[in-house]
Design a protein around this motif. Sequence first.
Motif, mmCIF file in Angstrom:
data_model
loop_
_atom_site.group_PDB
_atom_site.id
_atom_site.type_symbol
_atom_site.label_atom_id
_atom_site.label_comp_id
_atom_site.label_asym_id
_atom_site.label_seq_id
_atom_site.Cartn_x
_atom_site.Cartn_y
_atom_site.Cartn_z
ATOM 1 N N TRP A 122 -2.254 1.106 -9.578
ATOM 2 C CA TRP A 122 -2.742 1.643 -8.286
ATOM 3 C C TRP A 122 -1.684 2.030 -7.372
ATOM 4 O O TRP A 122 -1.290 3.050 -6.787
ATOM 5 C CB TRP A 122 -3.432 0.492 -7.355
ATOM 6 C CG TRP A 122 -4.822 0.569 -8.009
ATOM 7 C CD1 TRP A 122 -5.489 1.187 -9.013
ATOM 8 C CD2 TRP A 122 -5.987 -0.019 -7.121
ATOM 9 N NE1 TRP A 122 -6.761 1.094 -8.999
ATOM 10 C CE2 TRP A 122 -7.115 0.143 -8.018
ATOM 11 C CE3 TRP A 122 -6.142 -0.579 -5.975
ATOM 12 C CZ2 TRP A 122 -8.454 -0.147 -7.623
ATOM 13 C CZ3 TRP A 122 -7.358 -1.048 -5.599
ATOM 14 C CH2 TRP A 122 -8.618 -0.921 -6.268
ATOM 15 N N TYR A 123 -0.127 1.367 -7.558
ATOM 16 C CA TYR A 123 0.999 1.655 -6.820
ATOM 17 C C TYR A 123 1.331 3.028 -7.137
ATOM 18 O O TYR A 123 1.644 3.962 -6.076
ATOM 19 C CB TYR A 123 1.881 0.656 -7.264
ATOM 20 C CG TYR A 123 1.755 -0.558 -6.668
ATOM 21 C CD1 TYR A 123 1.312 -1.860 -7.416
ATOM 22 C CD2 TYR A 123 2.190 -1.040 -5.317
ATOM 23 C CE1 TYR A 123 0.942 -2.948 -6.943
ATOM 24 C CE2 TYR A 123 2.058 -2.431 -4.681
ATOM 25 C CZ TYR A 123 1.364 -3.477 -5.718
ATOM 26 O OH TYR A 123 1.118 -4.622 -5.324
ATOM 27 N N GLU A 174 -0.913 5.361 -5.515
ATOM 28 C CA GLU A 174 -0.896 5.726 -4.044
ATOM 29 C C GLU A 174 0.598 6.622 -3.699
ATOM 30 O O GLU A 174 0.598 7.420 -3.089
ATOM 31 C CB GLU A 174 -0.668 4.288 -3.444
ATOM 32 C CG GLU A 174 -0.610 4.330 -1.942
ATOM 33 C CD GLU A 174 -0.251 2.967 -1.427
ATOM 34 O OE1 GLU A 174 -0.642 2.015 -2.232
ATOM 35 O OE2 GLU A 174 0.280 2.805 -0.396
ATOM 36 N N LEU A 205 0.516 10.043 -1.780
ATOM 37 C CA LEU A 205 0.986 10.179 -0.527
ATOM 38 C C LEU A 205 2.533 10.752 -0.462
ATOM 39 O O LEU A 205 2.650 11.327 0.551
ATOM 40 C CB LEU A 205 1.000 8.618 0.062
ATOM 41 C CG LEU A 205 -0.169 7.943 0.306
ATOM 42 C CD1 LEU A 205 0.461 6.451 0.789
ATOM 43 C CD2 LEU A 205 -0.767 8.846 1.458
ATOM 44 N N LEU A 235 -6.305 7.484 -4.234
ATOM 45 C CA LEU A 235 -6.872 6.307 -4.105
ATOM 46 C C LEU A 235 -7.235 6.116 -2.590
ATOM 47 O O LEU A 235 -8.368 5.717 -2.300
ATOM 48 C CB LEU A 235 -5.561 5.035 -4.312
ATOM 49 C CG LEU A 235 -6.029 3.838 -4.236
ATOM 50 C CD1 LEU A 235 -6.894 3.273 -5.631
ATOM 51 C CD2 LEU A 235 -4.629 2.840 -4.410
ATOM 52 N N LEU A 236 -6.438 6.477 -1.755
ATOM 53 C CA LEU A 236 -6.496 5.943 -0.342
ATOM 54 C C LEU A 236 -7.028 7.219 0.497
ATOM 55 O O LEU A 236 -7.835 7.067 1.372
ATOM 56 C CB LEU A 236 -5.252 5.476 0.451
ATOM 57 C CG LEU A 236 -4.489 4.231 -0.266
ATOM 58 C CD1 LEU A 236 -3.361 3.918 0.521
ATOM 59 C CD2 LEU A 236 -5.579 2.893 -0.008
#
Lengths: 156, 369
Positions: A107-108, A111, A115, A129-130
């Motif tokens: 997930w890192y 992200e 971003l 993801l976000l």
Amino acid sequence: MTKEALQSCIAERFANKLTLLESGRYDLMFEVSAGDLIEVAGRLRDDDELRFNFLCNLGAVDTGETLEIVYSLASITKGHRLDFKVIISYDEAQVESVIPVWPGANWYEREMAELYGIDVLGHGNLVPLLLPENWDEGYPMRKSWDSPDFKRLPEV
Amino acid sequence: MAELRTEEFQVNMGPHHPSTHGVCRLLLTMDGEQVVDIEPYVGYLHRSIEKICENRSYAQCIPILDRFEYVTSMACNFVFSLAAEKLASIEIPRRAEYLRVIMLELNRIASHLIFFGTTAMDVGALTPFLYGLRERELIMDLFEMTCGQRLTYNYIRIGGVARDLPPEFIPKCREAVKIIGEKLADYEGILNENPIFLARMKGIGQVEADHAIAWGVSGPVLRASGVGYDIRRDDPFSVYDKFDFDIPTCQAGDNFDRYLVRLNEIRQSLRIVSQALDGLPEGDIKAKVSGNFKPPAGEVYSRIESSRGEMGIHLVSDGSKKPLRVKTRGGSYNQLQFLPEVIRGKGYLIADIVAIFATFDIILPEVDR
């Protein structure tokens, strides 16, 4: 291992692959070239003396001139800590995925990709993801990103 | 008789769900009643805290980061202050260090009491929820008398803490420690040997230690699988090396062990608070930090043991009044991405998913920021 012992251990095993940087204010901070990333990561995890089996943090930094991807590692069994970074340019914003070495990077990296606009090669599932699924307004965490809604505060 | 055709279908355990402890969407792939796979969808609580912090001074970042993980907000303040102090090489007065430890441990107890209440509620026992929150009120009162807030404290600042303890704090704190210690025995009496609770918790949600370490899982989830790694002891920060406390671990790594580890951690935190109150030195509560705080250029990754595992902040400074980058790392992030690994291939029912999610103690603001 103390910081000095760790530094000499790294110097003898990774002579020219990990260069010590001055910017680390508490723990050791190294720089790795993008091509050596997977090999160095694997050896840091598997070496008997080092055993960096825990990926604490993986994040990108936009310094204004370059993008830096910082990896923070810890060893659960030995108790020492290390950071290293890969410096890439805005035009070639890509890096290899370290999921084969530390699966927790999943997930890192997702992200970081959404971003900062960094393409993570070999990840396989770079779905946002976000951010919302229909986001098409650029890469928000980059310093160059702007939007009519983004108001910068007056100087404090 | 003709062959019956079966196929897998997907059920949405949507963002609004009483058991997901926040806005988390789980897409369950079901084969009849058994869950084959889950996929978490997050981002419903994304407030772009990291981008906001790049546009604020260091002192202004602290109330913003309060909301990074609002259940253990003292920890968020603590880890950011540690990072800024390491960048600028600031020495903290001894009294401030002890106060920080007291506040962090009280907050850990409060967070674990919420865990206790909500986990019991998720498996059907509604009464312990009220017991847990009743004892947490004692801690909320202590925080309110010190910093005026019940949830997002903005108390631990760069250089020390914001205000000194009021005179009625220490007697009330000792009383709270005594009451909570006595009530823990009652809590264990209700749940630990209850056949329904054991049937829902024992043997479900096994986590292997090596698998968890590879996925970056830390905190009570890792300690319940037998790995006694606690940053307070293995990478000590502040004055934790002065206190005498144990690190509770269990061996099986199932739901029940995660629950037991957290209850025992409450006991150890009560010990730390008592020792800190006994040894609390006199003195300043804050070092002199200029209003125009500009740490030298550099970067640091500081980490503490929060109630959900490792909480870390990677702070990059370029020598100006605003941080260049504040990368926050929370324990629940790794635990939520690890959740599908735990349940894949085990044939759990949806009720088991609820119980596993509850014992992982995932807090969504830490995931979404």
